[in-house]
Design a protein around this motif. Structure first.
Motif, PDB file in Angstrom:
ATOM      1  N   ALA A 270     -36.851 -10.678   7.571  1.00  0.00           N
ATOM      2  CA  ALA A 270     -37.838 -11.507   6.874  1.00  0.00           C
ATOM      3  C   ALA A 270     -39.241 -10.912   7.007  1.00  0.00           C
ATOM      4  CB  ALA A 270     -37.808 -12.935   7.427  1.00  0.00           C
ATOM      5  N   GLU A 271     -39.582 -10.432   8.195  1.00  0.00           N
ATOM      6  CA  GLU A 271     -40.903  -9.836   8.410  1.00  0.00           C
ATOM      7  C   GLU A 271     -41.053  -8.538   7.614  1.00  0.00           C
ATOM      8  OE1 GLU A 271     -41.403 -11.561  12.975  1.00  0.00           O
ATOM      9  OE2 GLU A 271     -40.560  -9.568  12.593  1.00  0.00           O
ATOM     10  N   ARG A 272     -39.981  -7.779   7.540  1.00  0.00           N
ATOM     11  CA  ARG A 272     -40.025  -6.548   6.747  1.00  0.00           C
ATOM     12  C   ARG A 272     -40.222  -6.876   5.273  1.00  0.00           C
ATOM     13  NH1 ARG A 272     -36.483  -4.104   9.205  1.00  0.00           N
ATOM     14  NH2 ARG A 272     -37.712  -2.486  10.233  1.00  0.00           N
ATOM     15  N   ALA A 273     -39.554  -7.919   4.789  1.00  0.00           N
ATOM     16  CA  ALA A 273     -39.699  -8.329   3.387  1.00  0.00           C
ATOM     17  C   ALA A 273     -41.122  -8.801   3.091  1.00  0.00           C
ATOM     18  CB  ALA A 273     -38.696  -9.426   3.063  1.00  0.00           C
ATOM     19  N   GLU A 274     -41.796  -9.359   4.103  1.00  0.00           N
ATOM     20  CA  GLU A 274     -43.177  -9.814   3.925  1.00  0.00           C
ATOM     21  C   GLU A 274     -44.165  -8.650   3.887  1.00  0.00           C
ATOM     22  OE1 GLU A 274     -43.834 -12.449   7.163  1.00  0.00           O
ATOM     23  OE2 GLU A 274     -42.689 -14.109   6.284  1.00  0.00           O
ATOM     24  N   GLY A 275     -43.720  -7.451   4.252  1.00  0.00           N
ATOM     25  CA  GLY A 275     -44.584  -6.277   4.194  1.00  0.00           C
ATOM     26  C   GLY A 275     -45.199  -5.870   5.512  1.00  0.00           C
ATOM     27  N   TRP A 276     -44.789  -6.484   6.623  1.00  0.00           N
ATOM     28  CA  TRP A 276     -45.357  -6.110   7.920  1.00  0.00           C
ATOM     29  C   TRP A 276     -44.888  -4.721   8.325  1.00  0.00           C
ATOM     30  CZ3 TRP A 276     -49.296  -8.403  10.119  1.00  0.00           C
ATOM     31  CH2 TRP A 276     -49.567  -9.736   9.805  1.00  0.00           C
ATOM     32  N   ARG A 277     -45.810  -3.941   8.892  1.00  0.00           N
ATOM     33  CA  ARG A 277     -45.504  -2.589   9.340  1.00  0.00           C
ATOM     34  C   ARG A 277     -46.600  -2.082  10.280  1.00  0.00           C
ATOM     35  NH1 ARG A 277     -44.615   0.787   4.395  1.00  0.00           N
ATOM     36  NH2 ARG A 277     -43.583  -1.102   3.709  1.00  0.00           N
ATOM     37  N   PRO A 278     -46.292  -1.078  11.096  1.00  0.00           N
ATOM     38  CA  PRO A 278     -47.336  -0.501  11.966  1.00  0.00           C
ATOM     39  C   PRO A 278     -48.377   0.245  11.132  1.00  0.00           C
ATOM     40  CG  PRO A 278     -45.123   0.128  12.692  1.00  0.00           C
ATOM     41  CD  PRO A 278     -44.983  -0.457  11.328  1.00  0.00           C
ATOM     42  N   GLY A 279     -49.547   0.463  11.739  1.00  0.00           N
ATOM     43  CA  GLY A 279     -50.579   1.222  11.033  1.00  0.00           C
ATOM     44  C   GLY A 279     -51.724   1.609  11.944  1.00  0.00           C
ATOM     45  N   GLY A 280     -52.561   2.504  11.442  1.00  0.00           N
ATOM     46  CA  GLY A 280     -53.732   2.933  12.197  1.00  0.00           C
ATOM     47  C   GLY A 280     -53.676   4.405  12.543  1.00  0.00           C
ATOM     48  N   LEU A 281     -54.477   4.796  13.535  1.00  0.00           N
ATOM     49  CA  LEU A 281     -54.576   6.191  13.959  1.00  0.00           C
ATOM     50  C   LEU A 281     -53.938   6.427  15.320  1.00  0.00           C
ATOM     51  CD1 LEU A 281     -58.255   6.835  12.809  1.00  0.00           C
ATOM     52  CD2 LEU A 281     -56.149   7.498  11.632  1.00  0.00           C
TER      53      LEU A 281
END
Length: 385
Positions: A270-281
């Motif tokens: 469900a979280e993946r479908a919502e677009g959550w993902r790691p990010g940054g530098l």
């Protein structure tokens, strides 16, 4: 009448100036210049590396005391530096480039040594003019486990690693890395580079710093479907690699052959479908004593892998389950691009925002402690030895 007034005014001005000069001479004393030593090292000191995009030949490393909420000083770092701290915390090593005419002219690459007690420059090691010039990474300048060797990544664009003996300040060798980059140290005599194929190349050295063996692994990263961030977090002798889509896999390079763990997910379906993902530098950090894994997370899509985190998700590395979710906006904290955690019994969490604000939080609870405004211009790497 006007001439007399003007003459009187000039005379008064000259008299006042003479009095000031005489007074200045009377109280003038020579200054005694001293260098004040910094407080003894403690685990809540954090180094902030700023590549300084507006003036890239003038990078800086800032030293901040999170307990005192005070900036202690800075280290000049030249052009696109790499940065590492000796295992005893006493010396900072900056691998960098200088040009004879500032932004052009003859190029000289060096590793510069700084005494962390005074921030005085204490020496340099001239290295081949090949030092990799890119956004600072924890693995472009690294120490062997015993601190006796320093590894500096080169890109010309051919990839290699310069091996330096720290005690003698001598270059021992340059290792051709066959297009694999960075140097992830394992033990006292080996390091690993990441390859564009998703494989890893591990090089073992002899007592003289020369190559004795190299091992190319099978691919452990799917570079086409789900690339991994290069800023892996060390944990229990291995490294935790996190992918753009939120999978985590361990890589242990200490043995004759590398050992890769089974991938596990940071996200539910469900979280993946919502677009959550790691990010940054600098996207992840480990607190080894608590067995916690911190990840900067945001809602995005393919191509948003450098977007800063609007939340920090915290995982138990023993159960591989999320145990906390910190919404930064609830504490009026801007999104965070780079993160780090201290390794002590009262750990602090550090974050750098897009405007180079340094955020300090309680690593156990996520409670905000302090925000130090604009530590640098474009700071991107946090080092907490």
């Amino acid at each position: 009448m006007r001439i007399r007034r003007r003459t009187a005014s000039i005379a008064a001005t000259l008299s006042f100036a003479a009095a000031c000069i005489g007074s200045a001479h009377a109280i003038e004393k020579p200054e005694d210049l001293t260098v004040q030593k910094l407080p003894a090292w403690h685990p809540h000191e954090v180094f902030v590396v700023d590549i300084s995009m507006p003036s890239m030949t003038d990078a800086r490393v800032y030293l901040y005391d999170a307990d005192a909420k005070k900036l202690l000083g800075q280290i000049d770092a030249g052009f696109a530096p790499g940065f590492a701290i000796s295992p005893d915390h006493k010396t900072s090593f900056v691998s960098t480039t200088y040009f004879a005419r500032g932004s052009h002219g003859t190029r000289t690459d060096v590793v510069e040594l700084t005494d962390n007690a005074t921030l005085d420059h204490t020496g340099e090691i001239v290295i081949p003019p090949k030092h990799g010039q890119h956004v600072p990474s924890p693995y472009n300048t690294t120490f062997s486990a015993d601190g006796k060797r320093l590894y500096v990544t080169n890109i010309t664009p051919a990839a290699s690693v310069t091996v330096i003996d720290v005690a003698s300040k001598k270059v021992l060798s340059e290792i051709d890395m066959a297009a694999c980059v960075l140097a992830f140290p394992s033990g006292n005599d080996r390091f690993t580079g990441l390859c564009e194929s998703g494989k890893a190349l591990t090089v073992t050295l002899d007592a003289n710093g020369k190559e004795t063996k190299r091992v190319m692994s099978d691919a452990f990263i799917d570079v086409d479907k789900d690339p991994a961030y290069i800023n892996a977090s060390p944990y229990q002798g291995a490294y935790l690699f996190t992918t753009f889509h939120g999978m985590v896999r361990t890589a242990d390079f200490r043995g004759d052959k590398p050992v890769f763990g089974k991938p596990w997910s940071l996200l539910t379906d469900a979280e993946r479908a919502e677009g959550w993902r790691p990010g940054g530098l600098q996207q992840t950090a480990v607190q080894a004593k608590l067995h916690r894994y911190y990840v900067a997370m945001h809602k995005g899509e393919d191509g948003s892998h450098k977007d800063p985190g609007t939340e920090v998700w915290v995982y138990d590395l023993q159960t591989k389950k999320r145990i906390a979710r910190w919404d930064l906006s609830q504490q009026k904290i801007d999104p965070i691009a780079s993160i780090q955690v201290s390794e002590d019994d009262k750990p602090l969490f550090y974050g750098i925002t897009g405007t180079s604000d340094l955020v300090v939080m309680d690593a156990r609870t996520g409670k905000l402690q302090h925000v130090e405004k604009q530590v640098g211009n474009t700071s991107s790497l946090l080092v907490n030895p």
